[in-house]
Design a protein around this motif. Sequence first.
Motif, mmCIF file in Angstrom:
data_model
loop_
_atom_site.group_PDB
_atom_site.id
_atom_site.type_symbol
_atom_site.label_atom_id
_atom_site.label_comp_id
_atom_site.label_asym_id
_atom_site.label_seq_id
_atom_site.Cartn_x
_atom_site.Cartn_y
_atom_site.Cartn_z
ATOM 1 N N ALA A 1 0.810 -1.220 0.000
ATOM 2 C CA ALA A 1 0.000 0.000 0.000
ATOM 3 C C ALA A 1 0.845 1.271 0.000
ATOM 4 N N LEU A 2 2.156 1.143 0.157
ATOM 5 C CA LEU A 2 3.048 2.298 0.234
ATOM 6 C C LEU A 2 4.041 2.291 -0.928
ATOM 7 N N ALA A 3 4.607 3.454 -1.226
ATOM 8 C CA ALA A 3 5.662 3.550 -2.240
ATOM 9 C C ALA A 3 6.928 2.895 -1.685
ATOM 10 N N HIS A 4 7.628 2.151 -2.557
ATOM 11 C CA HIS A 4 8.875 1.480 -2.175
ATOM 12 C C HIS A 4 9.838 1.487 -3.354
ATOM 13 N N ASN A 5 11.094 1.153 -3.068
ATOM 14 C CA ASN A 5 12.091 0.909 -4.106
ATOM 15 C C ASN A 5 12.980 -0.230 -3.631
ATOM 16 N N VAL A 6 13.869 -0.664 -4.495
ATOM 17 C CA VAL A 6 14.890 -1.627 -4.087
ATOM 18 C C VAL A 6 16.219 -1.104 -4.622
ATOM 19 N N VAL A 7 17.198 -0.998 -3.720
ATOM 20 C CA VAL A 7 18.520 -0.461 -4.027
ATOM 21 C C VAL A 7 19.546 -1.523 -3.646
ATOM 22 N N ILE A 8 20.450 -1.847 -4.574
ATOM 23 C CA ILE A 8 21.507 -2.817 -4.320
ATOM 24 C C ILE A 8 22.761 -2.048 -3.907
ATOM 25 N N VAL A 9 23.324 -2.425 -2.762
ATOM 26 C CA VAL A 9 24.541 -1.784 -2.250
ATOM 27 C C VAL A 9 25.506 -2.851 -1.749
ATOM 28 N N SER B 1 17.037 13.444 -2.825
ATOM 29 C CA SER B 1 16.366 13.275 -4.111
ATOM 30 C C SER B 1 14.850 13.075 -3.993
ATOM 31 N N ALA B 2 14.243 13.777 -3.059
ATOM 32 C CA ALA B 2 12.778 13.695 -2.924
ATOM 33 C C ALA B 2 12.137 14.107 -4.238
ATOM 34 N N PRO B 3 11.044 13.538 -4.660
ATOM 35 C CA PRO B 3 10.177 12.614 -3.914
ATOM 36 C C PRO B 3 10.506 11.139 -4.146
ATOM 37 N N ASP B 4 11.521 10.829 -4.973
ATOM 38 C CA ASP B 4 11.829 9.421 -5.252
ATOM 39 C C ASP B 4 12.746 8.789 -4.217
ATOM 40 N N PHE B 5 13.572 9.588 -3.552
ATOM 41 C CA PHE B 5 14.471 9.104 -2.514
ATOM 42 C C PHE B 5 15.373 7.968 -2.993
ATOM 43 N N LEU B 6 16.068 8.231 -4.101
ATOM 44 C CA LEU B 6 17.015 7.265 -4.658
ATOM 45 C C LEU B 6 18.427 7.809 -4.505
ATOM 46 N N PRO B 7 19.374 6.955 -4.134
ATOM 47 C CA PRO B 7 20.749 7.429 -3.950
ATOM 48 C C PRO B 7 21.424 7.733 -5.283
ATOM 49 N N LEU C 1 24.878 0.331 -6.332
ATOM 50 C CA LEU C 1 25.315 -0.425 -7.508
ATOM 51 C C LEU C 1 24.229 -0.459 -8.569
ATOM 52 N N GLY C 2 23.000 -0.234 -8.157
ATOM 53 C CA GLY C 2 21.853 -0.216 -9.056
ATOM 54 C C GLY C 2 20.582 -0.108 -8.243
ATOM 55 N N HIS C 3 19.512 0.367 -8.886
ATOM 56 C CA HIS C 3 18.253 0.500 -8.152
ATOM 57 C C HIS C 3 17.066 0.545 -9.098
ATOM 58 N N SER C 4 15.917 0.222 -8.528
ATOM 59 C CA SER C 4 14.649 0.365 -9.243
ATOM 60 C C SER C 4 14.204 1.812 -9.139
ATOM 61 N N LYS C 5 13.122 2.109 -9.795
ATOM 62 C CA LYS C 5 12.431 3.367 -9.556
ATOM 63 C C LYS C 5 11.687 3.218 -8.233
ATOM 64 N N THR D 1 19.085 -3.743 -14.459
ATOM 65 C CA THR D 1 20.194 -4.697 -14.556
ATOM 66 C C THR D 1 21.412 -4.113 -13.856
ATOM 67 N N VAL D 2 22.128 -4.974 -13.145
ATOM 68 C CA VAL D 2 23.327 -4.563 -12.430
ATOM 69 C C VAL D 2 24.396 -5.635 -12.637
ATOM 70 N N SER D 3 25.632 -5.224 -12.765
ATOM 71 C CA SER D 3 26.745 -6.157 -12.934
ATOM 72 C C SER D 3 27.381 -6.398 -11.567
ATOM 73 N N LEU D 4 27.413 -7.676 -11.145
ATOM 74 C CA LEU D 4 27.899 -7.999 -9.806
ATOM 75 C C LEU D 4 28.943 -9.104 -9.833
ATOM 76 N N GLN D 5 29.962 -8.946 -9.006
ATOM 77 C CA GLN D 5 30.993 -9.954 -8.781
ATOM 78 C C GLN D 5 30.526 -10.873 -7.644
ATOM 79 N N PRO D 6 31.123 -12.063 -7.505
ATOM 80 C CA PRO D 6 30.760 -12.916 -6.371
ATOM 81 C C PRO D 6 30.948 -12.169 -5.049
ATOM 82 N N GLY D 7 30.022 -12.357 -4.148
ATOM 83 C CA GLY D 7 30.090 -11.697 -2.847
ATOM 84 C C GLY D 7 28.713 -11.545 -2.231
#
Length: 160
Positions: free
Chosen positions: A81-89, A104-110, A116-120, A131-137
């Motif tokens: 029911a709320l606005a959300h995002n997903v941020v990979i760090v 970065s209001a109103p989206d609040f994205l870094p 390393l990557g994020h959704s809207k 899409t994000v490029s990631l090494q093992p870890g």
Amino acid sequence: MKKLSFALLLVVSLTLAACGEEKATPAPTTNNGAATSAPSTGGGSSAITIDAADGGTLAYKTTAVEAAAGEVTVTFNNPGALAHNVVIVKAGDEQPAVDASMASAPDFLPPADKSLGHSKTIATGASDTFTVSLQPGTYSFICTYPAHYTAGMKGTLTVK
């Protein structure tokens, strides 16, 4: 239980088929039946799905996902029911990403140097893919919308 597993496999298969010609293996599931990842047969790439929890809960449906190293396609669904995002760090960089997102209001994205990557940032019923490029870890996925990370909206992404 078999009907639920078959239905989940069918939905994941149809979704991946709509995205391209590559064949995919069935998605592993969590105890509640939510898909956690769906590795692709392409070299050095995989796809994962992260869903926000239903209702007004400040959580993701699952808090642990796995992906293969290389290009990782992340689909984020928000049935909540709320606005959300997903941020990979990188693990340990969660709070700096949250702090930087406040500008970065109103989206609040870094900014790019804090993730390393994020959704809207998306509202109820919406989805976004990136899409994000990631090494093992080990990485973290977090929601940087105000107070969501602090309330526990976070998880772990293991890349092998």
